[in-house]
Design an enzyme around this catalytic site. Structure first.
Site, short mmCIF file in Angstrom:
data_model
loop_
_atom_site.label_atom_id
_atom_site.label_comp_id
_atom_site.label_asym_id
_atom_site.label_seq_id
_atom_site.Cartn_x
_atom_site.Cartn_y
_atom_site.Cartn_z
N LYS A 165 0.84 -1.21 0.00
CA LYS A 165 0.00 0.00 0.00
C LYS A 165 0.86 1.25 0.00
CE LYS A 165 -2.06 -1.11 3.92
NZ LYS A 165 -1.35 -2.36 4.22
N ARG B 170 -9.89 0.63 8.37
CA ARG B 170 -9.40 -0.70 8.68
C ARG B 170 -10.41 -1.52 9.48
NH1 ARG B 170 -3.49 0.01 8.45
NH2 ARG B 170 -2.47 -1.50 9.76
N ARG C 235 11.79 -5.56 5.20
CA ARG C 235 11.52 -4.12 5.01
C ARG C 235 12.28 -3.25 6.01
NH1 ARG C 235 5.56 -1.90 5.54
NH2 ARG C 235 5.73 -2.97 7.53
N ARG D 107 11.04 -1.27 11.28
CA ARG D 107 9.91 -0.97 12.16
C ARG D 107 9.83 -2.02 13.27
NH1 ARG D 107 4.70 0.10 8.39
NH2 ARG D 107 3.76 -1.12 10.06
N ARG E 1 -0.29 -8.93 13.40
CA ARG E 1 -0.92 -7.92 12.53
C ARG E 1 -1.71 -8.60 11.42
NH1 ARG E 1 4.20 -5.20 10.86
NH2 ARG E 1 2.97 -4.08 9.32
P1 AP5 Z 1 4.82 -1.60 1.92
O1 AP5 Z 1 4.46 -0.78 0.72
O2 AP5 Z 1 5.58 -0.98 3.02
O3 AP5 Z 1 3.50 -2.37 2.45
P2 AP5 Z 1 2.20 -1.81 3.19
O4 AP5 Z 1 1.02 -2.42 2.50
O5 AP5 Z 1 2.24 -0.34 3.30
O6 AP5 Z 1 2.36 -2.55 4.58
P3 AP5 Z 1 2.37 -1.98 6.07
O7 AP5 Z 1 3.07 -3.00 6.90
O8 AP5 Z 1 2.84 -0.58 6.12
O9 AP5 Z 1 0.89 -2.03 6.38
P4 AP5 Z 1 0.27 -2.03 7.75
O10 AP5 Z 1 -1.08 -1.86 7.28
O11 AP5 Z 1 0.50 -3.18 8.63
O12 AP5 Z 1 1.04 -0.86 8.55
P5 AP5 Z 1 0.56 0.58 8.95
O13 AP5 Z 1 1.73 1.44 9.01
O14 AP5 Z 1 -0.60 0.98 8.13
O15 AP5 Z 1 5.62 -2.89 1.38
C1 AP5 Z 1 6.13 -3.85 2.27
C2 AP5 Z 1 7.51 -4.33 1.80
O16 AP5 Z 1 7.35 -5.05 0.57
C3 AP5 Z 1 8.51 -3.19 1.49
O17 AP5 Z 1 9.79 -3.61 1.87
C4 AP5 Z 1 8.43 -3.02 -0.03
O18 AP5 Z 1 9.66 -2.57 -0.57
C5 AP5 Z 1 8.10 -4.44 -0.48
N1 AP5 Z 1 7.23 -4.50 -1.67
C6 AP5 Z 1 6.14 -3.71 -1.95
N2 AP5 Z 1 5.59 -4.08 -3.12
C7 AP5 Z 1 6.30 -5.14 -3.58
C8 AP5 Z 1 6.21 -5.97 -4.76
N3 AP5 Z 1 5.27 -5.77 -5.69
N4 AP5 Z 1 7.12 -6.96 -4.90
C9 AP5 Z 1 8.10 -7.16 -3.98
N5 AP5 Z 1 8.24 -6.41 -2.85
C10 AP5 Z 1 7.35 -5.40 -2.66
O19 AP5 Z 1 0.00 0.33 10.43
C11 AP5 Z 1 0.85 0.06 11.51
C12 AP5 Z 1 0.06 0.04 12.80
O20 AP5 Z 1 -0.55 1.32 13.03
C13 AP5 Z 1 -1.11 -0.95 12.84
O21 AP5 Z 1 -0.69 -2.24 13.22
C14 AP5 Z 1 -2.01 -0.28 13.89
O22 AP5 Z 1 -1.53 -0.52 15.20
C15 AP5 Z 1 -1.85 1.19 13.58
N6 AP5 Z 1 -2.83 1.65 12.60
C16 AP5 Z 1 -2.56 2.13 11.34
N7 AP5 Z 1 -3.70 2.44 10.71
C17 AP5 Z 1 -4.72 2.14 11.57
C18 AP5 Z 1 -6.12 2.21 11.46
N8 AP5 Z 1 -6.75 2.64 10.35
N9 AP5 Z 1 -6.86 1.82 12.53
C19 AP5 Z 1 -6.27 1.39 13.67
N10 AP5 Z 1 -4.93 1.27 13.81
C20 AP5 Z 1 -4.17 1.65 12.77
MG MG Z 2 2.49 1.04 4.92
#
Ligand code: AP5
Ligand code: MG
Length: 224
Positions: A19, A94, A133, A166, A177
């Site tokens: 994402k 989410r 990552r 992270r 997660r």
């Molecule tokens: P990346 O693009 O970083 O993936 P992502 O989908 O953004 O994954 P996240 O881990 O950031 O999502 P998340 O939803 O768990 O975390 P968030 O910060 O939102 O890609 C991942 C890796 O893969 C990278 O190394 C990239 O280079 C690689 N990659 C990407 N595309 C690729 C491809 N096509 N091929 C190969 N490699 C690839 O949330 C963190 C925490 O915050 C949550 O656990 C929660 O506690 C809180 N939080 C955030 N939002 C909310 C919400 N709405 N409600 C409640 N709590 C929330």
């Molecule tokens: Mg992300």
């Protein structure tokens, strides 16, 4: 900009689906603000705010931050002037509660979600990506340190910031997660499918190929 020309996109997908990676690219391409709830929480933590402290206590366990806090933060961010033309939501909503709150808040301003782009990736691949990552401490750009490392070791290509892993990307927390995603976020797929807004994209292709598919979907207006 005329509000009917606004584009409000949601990037939906599991942790590690790509994402953030795609949102950065689409934001530059389409000139839309990128709003990532996780990035906002990490910024709050870095600034030492009360909100950051509360968020940390959930994030370090791989749990979702309560809806009330999250909705208030994201809706507040969506009122910034850079969202006049719309925005790309990454990691929000989410839960069904968050999705309903978003719909209600947007309806009050005569706005609506244009499309929900669901990036689908298998569980095995998600865990592999999360373990490899590292992200930028400054601009939060993600890197895969094994397959797509930065040009200079430990430094962000975009802003020169320091890269770090992270704390919630350890195997145990990443698994939690994913479990939370399956229980609390997957119901959104049906919610947006029923609303006729969901479009699925194969997230297990190269980053360039996923971007191409997303752009095709957005340009065709499918699901809008
Ligand atoms: P990346 O693009 O970083 O993936 P992502 O989908 O953004 O994954 P996240 O881990 O950031 O999502 P998340 O939803 O768990 O975390 P968030 O910060 O939102 O890609 C991942 C890796 O893969 C990278 O190394 C990239 O280079 C690689 N990659 C990407 N595309 C690729 C491809 N096509 N091929 C190969 N490699 C690839 O949330 C963190 C925490 O915050 C949550 O656990 C929660 O506690 C809180 N939080 C955030 N939002 C909310 C919400 N709405 N409600 C409640 N709590 C929330
Ligand atoms: Mg992300």
């Amino acid at each position: 900009m005329n509000k009917h020309k606004q584009l409000h996109l949601i990037l939906l997908g599991a942790p590690g689906a790509g994402k953030g990676t795609q949102a950065v690219r689409l934001s530059a391409k389409l000139g839309l603000a990128h709003i990532a709830s996780g990035d906002l929480f990490r910024q709050e933590q870095a600034s030492g705010s009360e909100l950051g402290k509360v968020a940390k206590s959930y994030m370090e366990k791989g749990l979702l931050v309560p809806d009330e806090i999250t909705v208030k933060m994201v809706l507040g961010r969506m009122r910034n002037p850079d969202c006049e033309g719309g925005c790309i939501l990454d990691g929000f909503p989410r839960t069904l509660e968050q999705a309903r709150s978003l719909d209600e808040a947007m309806a009050k301003e005569d706005k609506k979600i244009s499309q929900v782009l669901y990036i689908k990736v298998s569980n095995e691949e998600l865990l592999r990506r999360l373990s490899q990552r590292w992200i930028c401490r400054n601009c939060q750009a993600p890197y895969n340190v094994v397959e797509m490392p930065p040009k200079a070791h430990g430094r962000c290509d975009h802003c020169g910031g320091e890269l770090y892993q992270r704390p919630d990307d350890t195997e145990e927390t990443a698994r939690k997660r994913l479990e939370v995603y399956f229980n609390q976020t997957m119901p959104l797929i049906e919610y947006y499918r029923k609303a006729g807004k969901l479009v699925e994209v194969d997230g297990e292709q190269s980053i360039d190929a996923v971007e191409k598919d997303l752009v095709k979907v957005i340009e065709s207006g499918a699901g809008a």
